[in-house]
Design an enzyme around this catalytic site. Structure first.
Site, mmCIF file in Angstrom:
data_model
loop_
_atom_site.group_PDB
_atom_site.id
_atom_site.type_symbol
_atom_site.label_atom_id
_atom_site.label_comp_id
_atom_site.label_asym_id
_atom_site.label_seq_id
_atom_site.Cartn_x
_atom_site.Cartn_y
_atom_site.Cartn_z
ATOM 1 N N GLU A 80 0.795 -1.226 0.000
ATOM 2 C CA GLU A 80 0.000 0.000 0.000
ATOM 3 C C GLU A 80 0.828 1.277 0.000
ATOM 4 O O GLU A 80 0.795 2.071 0.970
ATOM 5 C CB GLU A 80 -0.939 0.008 1.212
ATOM 6 C CG GLU A 80 -1.827 -1.222 1.303
ATOM 7 C CD GLU A 80 -2.926 -1.091 2.355
ATOM 8 O OE1 GLU A 80 -2.824 -0.192 3.214
ATOM 9 O OE2 GLU A 80 -3.879 -1.868 2.319
ATOM 10 N N GLU A 127 -5.457 -8.443 0.959
ATOM 11 C CA GLU A 127 -6.127 -8.083 2.210
ATOM 12 C C GLU A 127 -7.588 -7.782 1.923
ATOM 13 O O GLU A 127 -7.919 -7.149 0.916
ATOM 14 C CB GLU A 127 -5.537 -6.806 2.847
ATOM 15 C CG GLU A 127 -4.178 -6.970 3.451
ATOM 16 C CD GLU A 127 -3.655 -5.691 4.088
ATOM 17 O OE1 GLU A 127 -4.467 -4.856 4.537
ATOM 18 O OE2 GLU A 127 -2.426 -5.538 4.120
HETATM 19 C C1 FCB Z 1 -4.444 -1.901 5.546
HETATM 20 C C2 FCB Z 1 -3.070 -2.268 6.077
HETATM 21 C C3 FCB Z 1 -3.086 -3.291 7.166
HETATM 22 C C4 FCB Z 1 -4.247 -3.113 8.110
HETATM 23 C C5 FCB Z 1 -5.540 -2.968 7.349
HETATM 24 C C6 FCB Z 1 -6.760 -2.818 8.227
HETATM 25 O O1 FCB Z 1 -4.429 -0.621 5.033
HETATM 26 O O2 FCB Z 1 -2.260 -2.753 5.041
HETATM 27 O O3 FCB Z 1 -1.846 -3.238 7.808
HETATM 28 O O4 FCB Z 1 -4.013 -2.075 8.961
HETATM 29 O O5 FCB Z 1 -5.466 -1.892 6.487
#
Ligand code: FCB
Length: 452
Positions: free
Chosen positions: A179, A358
């Site tokens: 990210e 994620e």
């Molecule tokens: C993302 C991050 C991760 C976590 C989630 C909820 O942005 O990569 O580390 O904090 O959000």
């Protein structure tokens, strides 16, 4: 309405919608779970430092102990094995293996990851690594101003090559950055994340250096490993708050800075013209040849998806209608946007195979009679898996899904207050307790496996 107003999706029918070789996993990151912040030669990271500044973290907590994964990793790997997972996404802490971010390597730090990889492979779990999940060595911030300086780029490439050389043959994939939008925007523009700066010009310069370091690291790793290489991007698709031309323009501009600012240089070798023009005097210094160095062939693209954002004509964020409710972060639950966005990426960019690196929700979980009845998370998870299956039917080439996160953990500036885990962590005892959602995910994976 809330998530609970929607009928649960039948796990058997859902499992049948995924191809037999589709991979199921969970994700974590070093700073959020490891603890052992100053043990075995580890150097300080910008987050170790940030947590010590008053007012930065909502619950004034630190990551000195976090989930103590550094000591409890055998138990955590055993938990993952019991869930029946195929794979695990984790990150290396750069200052654990190279305390100053340049110069000497820290052998006890590498030994920790060596043990972790052995444990994962013995449990039949594929390890997927990320090199940078936000814990820059503090020494690089002090000496160079961190990612503001181009001098950090070759140091990151050296670190990447060293990890790839030592562990490449045991890693199923390596992502350079997690990210970069968050590193640049939250770290250098809004100031919510370490190192807490507030300047758009800095943020855009940092974003460029992150992109450059990605390209350089990919090239450095190609020379020493055959494993799959890529990057992980977070996409929060932007929508107009009302169907007016002015709102649409604001949403399109945000798309320029959140989605296209990263996708375009990586896959097309150019920054998006509209966002660049809007940046004006804040635009980054780009040297000749930089974009060619950024635009390297990749083996996979990791996408992190949580929610969307809505914009009014003045570019202000507006709260969405929340037809399926909001998570404990206040994030609107929009699985249909997940499907739509993946299809868009497939059509507009023709990317390499994608992984959902994620996806998940924070929930105000409570232990009740030795159980955590997190029905909202089961609803969130199943709705997003259904959306993912739809996107794949419509042409998105996705090979695996990692739920965020295995454990409740340190949620950055929110501290330990926001619980994203499939497994509950009691921070007083560090005891782990699988939530109902963990049992649901385990049963769902078993249904899918039965069809392999
Ligand atoms: C993302 C991050 C991760 C976590 C989630 C909820 O942005 O990569 O580390 O904090 O959000």
């Amino acid at each position: 309405m809330t998530l609970l107003d929607f009928d649960p999706i039948d796990p058997a029918a859902l499992a049948a919608a995924f191809p037999p070789d589709f991979l199921w996993g969970v994700a974590t990151s070093a700073a959020q779970i490891e603890g052992a912040a100053f043990e075995a030669g580890k150097g300080a990271s910008i987050w170790d430092h940030f947590c010590r500044q008053p007012g930065r973290i909502n619950d004034a907590s630190t990551i000195d102990v976090a989930c103590d994964h550094d000591h409890r990793y055998p138990e955590d790997v055993a938990l993952m094995r019991r869930l029946g997972l195929d794979c695990y996404r984790f990150s290396f802490a750069w200052p654990r293996v190279q305390p100053l971010g340049q110069g000497a390597w820290n052998e006890p730090g590498f030994a920790f990851y060596d043990r972790l990889l052995d444990e994962l492979l013995a449990a039949g779990l594929q390890p997927h690594a990320t090199l940078y999940h936000w814990d820059l060595p503090q020494a690089l911030d002090e000496q160079f101003g961190g990612w503001l300086s181009r001098d950090v780029v070759p140091r990151f490439a050296d670190y990447a090559a060293e990890v790839a050389r030592r562990f490449g043959d045991r890693l199923a994939s390596v992502a350079t950055h997690n990210e970069p939008w968050c590193t640049a925007t939250l770290g250098y523009e809004t100031g919510q994340f370490a190192p807490g700066h507030k300047s758009r010009a800095e943020s855009l310069q940092v974003a460029h250096h992150l992109m450059l370091s990605h390209g350089e690291a990919i090239q450095a790793m190609r020379a020493v490993t055959q494993t799959r290489l890529g990057i992980v991007l977070n996409h929060t698709p932007a929508f107009p708050a009302t169907p007016t031309e002015a709102d649409r323009r604001a949403a399109r501009l945000d798309d320029g800075f959140n989605v296209r600012w990263y996708m375009d240089p990586i896959f097309r070798g150019a920054y998006p013209a509209d966002a660049l023009a809007h940046a004006g005097a804040d635009a980054p210094r780009i040297e000749a040849g930089d974009l060619a160095r950024i635009c390297q062939p990749l083996d996979f693209l990791g996408i992190n998806f949580y929610t969307r954002s809505l914009f009014d004509a003045d570019g202000r964020l507006v709260k969405g209608p929340g037809r399926r409710g909001f998570t404990d972060m206040g994030w609107e639950v929009v699985p249909e946007v997940f499907a739509q966005h993946l299809v868009r990426l497939a059509r507009e960019y023709n990317p390499p195979p994608m992984f959902i690196t994620e996806n998940g929700m924070a929930n105000a979980d409570r232990v009740v009679d030795g159980r955590v009845p997190d029905r909202e998370r089961i609803a969130y998870l199943s709705a997003h898996l259904q959306a993912l299956a739809t996107a794949m039917q419509l042409g998105a080439d996705v090979r695996g899904y990692f739920y965020w996160s295995l454990l409740d953990n340190f949620e950055w500036n929110s501290g330990y207050d926001k619980r994203f885990g499939l497994v509950h962590v009691d921070y007083a005892t560090l005891e782990r307790l699988p939530k109902d959602s963990a049992h649901w995910y385990r049963d769902f994976i078993a249904q899918h496996r039965a069809r392999r």
